[in-house]
Design a protein around this motif. Structure first.
Motif, PDB file in Angstrom:
ATOM      1  N   HIS A 179     -12.516   7.191  22.557  1.00  0.00           N
ATOM      2  CA  HIS A 179     -13.463   8.297  22.631  1.00  0.00           C
ATOM      3  C   HIS A 179     -14.134   8.381  21.260  1.00  0.00           C
ATOM      4  O   HIS A 179     -13.474   8.198  20.227  1.00  0.00           O
ATOM      5  N   THR A 195     -15.340  16.608  11.978  1.00  0.00           N
ATOM      6  CA  THR A 195     -15.580  15.546  12.950  1.00  0.00           C
ATOM      7  C   THR A 195     -17.072  15.238  13.013  1.00  0.00           C
ATOM      8  O   THR A 195     -17.481  14.082  13.041  1.00  0.00           O
ATOM      9  N   GLY A 196     -17.893  16.287  13.029  1.00  0.00           N
ATOM     10  CA  GLY A 196     -19.342  16.144  12.993  1.00  0.00           C
ATOM     11  C   GLY A 196     -19.886  16.646  11.670  1.00  0.00           C
ATOM     12  O   GLY A 196     -19.126  16.947  10.737  1.00  0.00           O
ATOM     13  N   GLY A 233     -21.281  23.390  18.842  1.00  0.00           N
ATOM     14  CA  GLY A 233     -21.962  23.144  20.113  1.00  0.00           C
ATOM     15  C   GLY A 233     -22.265  24.423  20.859  1.00  0.00           C
ATOM     16  O   GLY A 233     -22.268  24.457  22.088  1.00  0.00           O
ATOM     17  N   GLY A 266     -24.816  15.255  16.932  1.00  0.00           N
ATOM     18  CA  GLY A 266     -23.828  14.469  17.656  1.00  0.00           C
ATOM     19  C   GLY A 266     -23.739  13.062  17.104  1.00  0.00           C
ATOM     20  O   GLY A 266     -24.643  12.574  16.418  1.00  0.00           O
ATOM     21  N   TRP A 267     -22.633  12.392  17.419  1.00  0.00           N
ATOM     22  CA  TRP A 267     -22.360  11.088  16.805  1.00  0.00           C
ATOM     23  C   TRP A 267     -23.393  10.028  17.163  1.00  0.00           C
ATOM     24  O   TRP A 267     -23.680   9.131  16.367  1.00  0.00           O
ATOM     25  N   ASP A 275     -25.010  13.388  12.910  1.00  0.00           N
ATOM     26  CA  ASP A 275     -23.718  13.707  12.289  1.00  0.00           C
ATOM     27  C   ASP A 275     -23.450  12.773  11.112  1.00  0.00           C
ATOM     28  O   ASP A 275     -22.323  12.327  10.884  1.00  0.00           O
ATOM     29  N   ASN A 298     -15.135  22.313  21.263  1.00  0.00           N
ATOM     30  CA  ASN A 298     -16.585  22.113  21.298  1.00  0.00           C
ATOM     31  C   ASN A 298     -17.008  21.824  22.741  1.00  0.00           C
ATOM     32  O   ASN A 298     -16.709  20.752  23.265  1.00  0.00           O
ATOM     33  N   GLY A 355     -14.709  20.345  17.037  1.00  0.00           N
ATOM     34  CA  GLY A 355     -14.518  19.124  17.803  1.00  0.00           C
ATOM     35  C   GLY A 355     -13.102  18.609  17.791  1.00  0.00           C
ATOM     36  O   GLY A 355     -12.722  17.809  18.655  1.00  0.00           O
ATOM     37  N   THR A 364     -19.789  21.027  23.978  1.00  0.00           N
ATOM     38  CA  THR A 364     -20.724  19.914  24.128  1.00  0.00           C
ATOM     39  C   THR A 364     -19.980  18.621  24.414  1.00  0.00           C
ATOM     40  O   THR A 364     -20.387  17.818  25.265  1.00  0.00           O
ATOM     41  N   SER A 365     -18.881  18.402  23.696  1.00  0.00           N
ATOM     42  CA  SER A 365     -18.125  17.167  23.868  1.00  0.00           C
ATOM     43  C   SER A 365     -16.960  17.302  24.837  1.00  0.00           C
ATOM     44  O   SER A 365     -16.599  16.337  25.511  1.00  0.00           O
ATOM     45  N   ALA A 383     -14.890  10.668  19.187  1.00  0.00           N
ATOM     46  CA  ALA A 383     -14.249  11.538  18.204  1.00  0.00           C
ATOM     47  C   ALA A 383     -13.011  10.908  17.584  1.00  0.00           C
ATOM     48  O   ALA A 383     -12.589  11.283  16.484  1.00  0.00           O
TER      49      ALA A 383
END
Length: 303
Positions: A199, A124-125, A72, A144-145, A149, A35, A11, A37-38, A201
């Motif tokens: 954002h 990050t995650g 991801g 995910g956040w 996570d 990643n 991420g 996904t993000s 992240a």
């Protein structure tokens, strides 16, 4: 000269190495978040940039195999992402097989040469995964956040901002002052407005601030982060192999790592360089190395 490519894409950043069949790393590259996904299709461009840099000065035609460990990874099956990957490899001149797997596999491989065990990642995650024959079995968290996570760098930074906002005073001190300075906020309203513009992240950038603080709030948050990470690992059930700790919160000397290590019995190893771990997997599979040969190569590449 026969070469392999290894990729670690997360991420925060994408990293790539190029290595020879005897385990010598001859090229490295890095780029932005990988990643999908993000970051969506932009993640593939970042991965491509990292690989292109690592390949500089080498003929892509000499690359016989590659392994890419990607956070991801489930999204890679989506048509648009899969097509973008195929195009990226072609643009790089790579015609060899490139195995795309979860970043949990390459993180585990960078810590130990064992085929089975578990990995706990907190960058990050955060995610825990059972590894079976260098493949992901059962997983826990990695949601995910927004949904999970827990204990990750993003979680830690976000909890710090939330706590500071709820207990704002006219003259913040300790961790609150550091969070306010990071945000450039002089009031609770300014902190709220700053947070709303970020954002998700971006909150992970506050994790080192929390870990470096001796404020009681920081101690409470890092202790809770460690407890949540250990809880995530325990969701996998008893481990039948070593546990590898990966991600910045667990590989650097942070209070989160200290607390997690204190809570884990049995064999615990630390991930070294997941991109090199990916390259090790690529060599092992391309040359069909036996267990002893693979262990020797692991020592050379990841000592």
């Amino acid at each position: 000269m026969v070469l392999v490519v290894g990729v670690d894409a997360g991420g925060t950043a994408s990293r790539a190495v190029v290595a020879t069949a005897d385990g010598t790393i001859v090229g490295r590259g890095s780029a932005g978040p990988g990643n999908p996904t993000s970051a969506g299709v932009a993640a593939i461009a970042s991965i491509g940039t990292a690989v292109r840099t690592a390949l500089r000065g080498h003929d892509p035609a000499t690359v016989v195999a590659g392994v890419a460990g990607i956070a991801g990874v489930a999204v890679v099956a989506e048509p648009a992402i899969a097509e973008a990957f195929d195009m990226q490899w072609a643009e790089l001149g790579l015609t060899c097989p490139i195995e795309v797997t979860g970043d949990a596999v390459t993180a585990f491989a960078s810590g130990v040469p064992a085929a089975r065990g578990a990995v706990l990642i907190a960058g990050t995650g955060a995610v825990a995964a059972r590894i079976e024959d260098w493949r992901v079995g059962r997983t826990a968290d990695g949601l995910g956040w927004l949904l999970g996570d827990e204990g990750s760098g993003l979680w830690l930074g976000l909890q710090a901002v939330r706590s500071v906002a709820r207990s704002w005073t006219s003259t913040p001190d300790g961790l609150a002052a550091k969070v306010a300075a990071h945000a450039g906020a002089r009031s609770c309203d300014e902190l709220v407005h700053w947070a709303a513009r970020q954002h998700p992240a971006a909150f992970a950038a506050l994790a080192p601030v929390v870990c470096a603080s001796d404020d009681p709030l920081a101690a409470r948050l890092t202790t809770e982060a460690a407890a949540r990470l250990v809880g995530t690992l325990h969701e996998l059930g008893p481990s039948d192999g070593p546990v590898v700790l990966a991600g910045g919160l667990l590989t650097e000397p942070t209070p989160v790592r200290t607390a997690v290590l204190a809570a884990l019995p049995g064999e615990v190893a630390t991930a070294r360089d997941p991109a090199a771990g990916a390259a090790w997997l690529a060599v092992r599979r391309a040359l069909n190395l036996d267990e002893q040969e693979a262990a020797g190569l692991h020592r050379r590449m990841l000592r």
